[in-house]
Design a protein around this motif. Structure first.
Motif, PDB file in Angstrom:
ATOM      1  N   PHE A  63       0.927  -1.146   0.081  1.00 13.80           N
ATOM      2  CA  PHE A  63      -0.055  -0.037   0.047  1.00 13.80           C
ATOM      3  C   PHE A  63       0.830   1.110   0.077  1.00 13.80           C
ATOM      4  N   GLU A 110      -5.741   5.973  -1.325  1.00 16.88           N
ATOM      5  CA  GLU A 110      -4.596   6.234  -0.801  1.00 16.88           C
ATOM      6  C   GLU A 110      -4.143   7.719  -1.436  1.00 16.88           C
ATOM      7  N   SER A 153      -9.384  -3.145  -4.822  1.00 17.69           N
ATOM      8  CA  SER A 153     -10.086  -3.450  -3.285  1.00 17.69           C
ATOM      9  C   SER A 153     -11.034  -1.983  -3.281  1.00 17.69           C
ATOM     10  N   TYR A 180     -10.996  -8.528  -4.563  1.00 17.45           N
ATOM     11  CA  TYR A 180     -11.631  -8.245  -3.222  1.00 17.45           C
ATOM     12  C   TYR A 180     -13.155  -8.486  -3.500  1.00 17.45           C
ATOM     13  N   LYS A 183     -16.027  -7.517   0.202  1.00 24.22           N
ATOM     14  CA  LYS A 183     -15.529  -6.560   1.039  1.00 24.22           C
ATOM     15  C   LYS A 183     -16.493  -5.571   1.857  1.00 24.22           C
ATOM     16  N   TYR A 189     -12.214  -1.198   9.945  1.00 29.59           N
ATOM     17  CA  TYR A 189     -10.773  -0.702   9.191  1.00 29.59           C
ATOM     18  C   TYR A 189     -10.408   0.682   9.746  1.00 29.59           C
ATOM     19  N   PHE A 192      -6.548   0.985   9.854  1.00 31.55           N
ATOM     20  CA  PHE A 192      -6.080   1.290   8.623  1.00 31.55           C
ATOM     21  C   PHE A 192      -6.071   2.817   7.857  1.00 31.55           C
ATOM     22  N   ARG A 193      -7.048   3.395   8.269  1.00 29.40           N
ATOM     23  CA  ARG A 193      -7.406   5.005   7.735  1.00 29.40           C
ATOM     24  C   ARG A 193      -6.214   5.903   8.566  1.00 29.40           C
ATOM     25  N   GLN A 208     -18.968  -0.315  -0.670  1.00 36.75           N
ATOM     26  CA  GLN A 208     -18.678  -1.588  -0.050  1.00 36.75           C
ATOM     27  C   GLN A 208     -20.228  -2.320   0.378  1.00 36.75           C
ATOM     28  N   TYR A 258      -8.710 -11.387   4.757  1.00 40.21           N
ATOM     29  CA  TYR A 258      -7.941 -10.325   5.038  1.00 40.21           C
ATOM     30  C   TYR A 258      -8.276 -10.234   6.645  1.00 40.21           C
ATOM     31  N   ILE A 260      -8.210  -7.789   9.128  1.00 39.75           N
ATOM     32  CA  ILE A 260      -7.780  -6.572   8.789  1.00 39.75           C
ATOM     33  C   ILE A 260      -7.144  -5.689  10.251  1.00 39.75           C
ATOM     34  N   TYR A 300      -1.156  -8.687   9.379  1.00 44.60           N
ATOM     35  CA  TYR A 300       0.015  -7.877   9.775  1.00 44.60           C
ATOM     36  C   TYR A 300       1.051  -8.480  10.704  1.00 44.60           C
TER      37      TYR A 300
HETATM   38  C1  PBG Z   1      -8.876   0.255   0.322  1.00 52.84           C
HETATM   39  C2  PBG Z   1      -8.347  -0.698   1.302  1.00 52.84           C
HETATM   40  C3  PBG Z   1      -8.661  -0.330   2.881  1.00 52.84           C
HETATM   41  C4  PBG Z   1      -8.316  -1.607   3.493  1.00 52.84           C
HETATM   42  C5  PBG Z   1      -7.464  -2.378   2.491  1.00 52.84           C
HETATM   43  N1  PBG Z   1      -7.306  -1.551   1.377  1.00 52.84           N
HETATM   44  C6  PBG Z   1      -9.550   0.573   3.563  1.00 52.84           C
HETATM   45  C7  PBG Z   1     -10.945   0.623   3.305  1.00 52.84           C
HETATM   46  O1  PBG Z   1     -11.554   0.105   2.438  1.00 52.84           O
HETATM   47  O2  PBG Z   1     -11.488   1.614   3.969  1.00 52.84           O
HETATM   48  C8  PBG Z   1      -8.405  -1.944   4.941  1.00 52.84           C
HETATM   49  C9  PBG Z   1      -7.202  -2.802   5.299  1.00 52.84           C
HETATM   50  C10 PBG Z   1      -7.214  -2.825   6.868  1.00 52.84           C
HETATM   51  O3  PBG Z   1      -8.109  -2.411   7.562  1.00 52.84           O
HETATM   52  O4  PBG Z   1      -6.430  -3.673   7.256  1.00 52.84           O
HETATM   53  N2  PBG Z   1      -7.507   0.656  -0.398  1.00 52.84           N
END
Ligand code: PBG
Length: 312
Positions: A63, A110, A153, A180, A183, A189, A192-193, A208, A258, A260, A300
């Motif tokens: 990423f 991103e 994704s 994906y 999802k 998540y 991750f943000r 989603q 995944y 997450i 992770y």
């Molecule tokens: C979107 C993406 C996300 C994650 C992986 N790819 C975030 C989202 O959809 O908001 C989340 C992965 C995680 O929370 O570990 N590029």
């Protein structure tokens, strides 16, 4: 005796390591909400890839985290051959060759200043079809940069077909698609943000899936397979083991799950407080995901767990 008759065994090759690489930093930047996970520098990412490989992990999913100044409405940095993700793909491929499967997240969130996974229309809504054009270009740029596998994704309708065509058009039939497929629009998540410095306001509910639905998941699955998915994924993993089991029963392609950021952070946080046995909880969570039908797990903890298993 328990060991002999165990029905599910974890193996280092089950695991794929998701990793973040940040533009313009000279030291790895810790992610507060994910203790133990960092935004890598280009150098530390190379090292992390080699460590994963040496531990027996089978793949790495990259990423990119651009400078805030590098974000715009179209997510241009995501298709710039010199954008951080493309540069990192080249770095990692030059380090690991074909020994570790190098995967790239194929999504705009991103790189956009509004933080959505696609481009917006005049009313500020995500424009599905205009986004597909951006994904086609992204797939080609990521393939050129060395991705063995792309992982769309963003959950736009039709994304797998468009990405497959775009890759074939430039003669890259050899690049695989990890779709994906299922999802969910998930609160898990959250960490991750922070990890990708997301600019998102609002949510991703228009693209989603609703956590309440599984029939819809099976429809997404049928569409992705028809469009050319080589592997399919369920995400998040832990709260959706029933969906994972249904998907695994229904298909004859490899199935990934995944685990997450929120699934990671919950265990780390409880362990930090001394409320849970961290190492046992990690192995139990991963065993559950594999038992439910995942052949590969993005986690992770990939390198750490692969090392532990290697010692057993
Ligand atoms: C979107 C993406 C996300 C994650 C992986 N790819 C975030 C989202 O959809 O908001 C989340 C992965 C995680 O929370 O570990 N590029």
């Amino acid at each position: 005796m328990r060991r002999m008759v165990a029905e599910t065994r974890l193996h280092p090759a089950d695991f794929i390591l998701p990793a973040f690489v940040r533009e313009g930093v000279s030291e790895p930047v810790p992610i507060a909400a994910m203790p133990g996970v960092v935004q890598h520098t280009r150098d530390s990412l190379r090292k992390a890839a080699v460590e994963a490989l040496e531990a027996g992990v089978s793949g790495i999913m990259l990423f990119g985290v651009p400078d805030d100044a590098g974000k715009d409405a179209q997510g241009t940095a995501g298709t710039d051959p010199d954008g951080i993700l493309q540069v990192a793909l080249r770095d990692v491929r030059s380090e690991v060759g074909d020994d570790l499967i190098v995967m790239s997240d194929l999504c705009l969130d991103e790189f956009t200043d509004h933080g959505h996974c696609g481009v917006l229309d005049a009313e500020g809504r995500v424009d599905n079809d205009a986004t597909l054009e951006r994904y086609a270009e992204m797939a080609q740029v990521q393939a050129d940069a060395g991705a063995h596998v792309v992982g769309p994704s963003g959950m736009m309708d039709g994304q797998i077909g468009v990405v497959r065509d775009a890759l074939d058009q430039i003669g890259r039939e050899d690049v695989s698609i990890l779709a994906y497929t299922v999802k969910y629009s998930s609160a898990f998540y959250g960490p991750f943000r922070e990890a990708v410095g997301s600019s998102l306001q609002g949510d991703r509910k228009t693209y989603q899936q609703d956590p309440a639905n599984v029939r819809e998941a099976m429809r997404e699955l049928a569409l992705d397979l028809e469009e050319g998915a080589d592997m399919v994924m369920v995400k998040p993993a832990g709260p959706y083991l029933d969906v994972l089991a249904r998907v695994a029963d229904a298909v004859d392609v490899p199935v990934a799950a995944y685990q997450i950021s929120g699934e990671y952070s919950m265990i780390e946080a409880a362990a930090e407080k001394g409320w849970i046995d961290r190492d046992k909880a990690i192995l139990e969570a991963l065993t559950g995901i594999k038992r439910a039908g995942a052949q590969n797990i993005l986690t992770y903890w990939a390198t750490e767990v692969a090392r532990t298993l290697g010692r057993q």
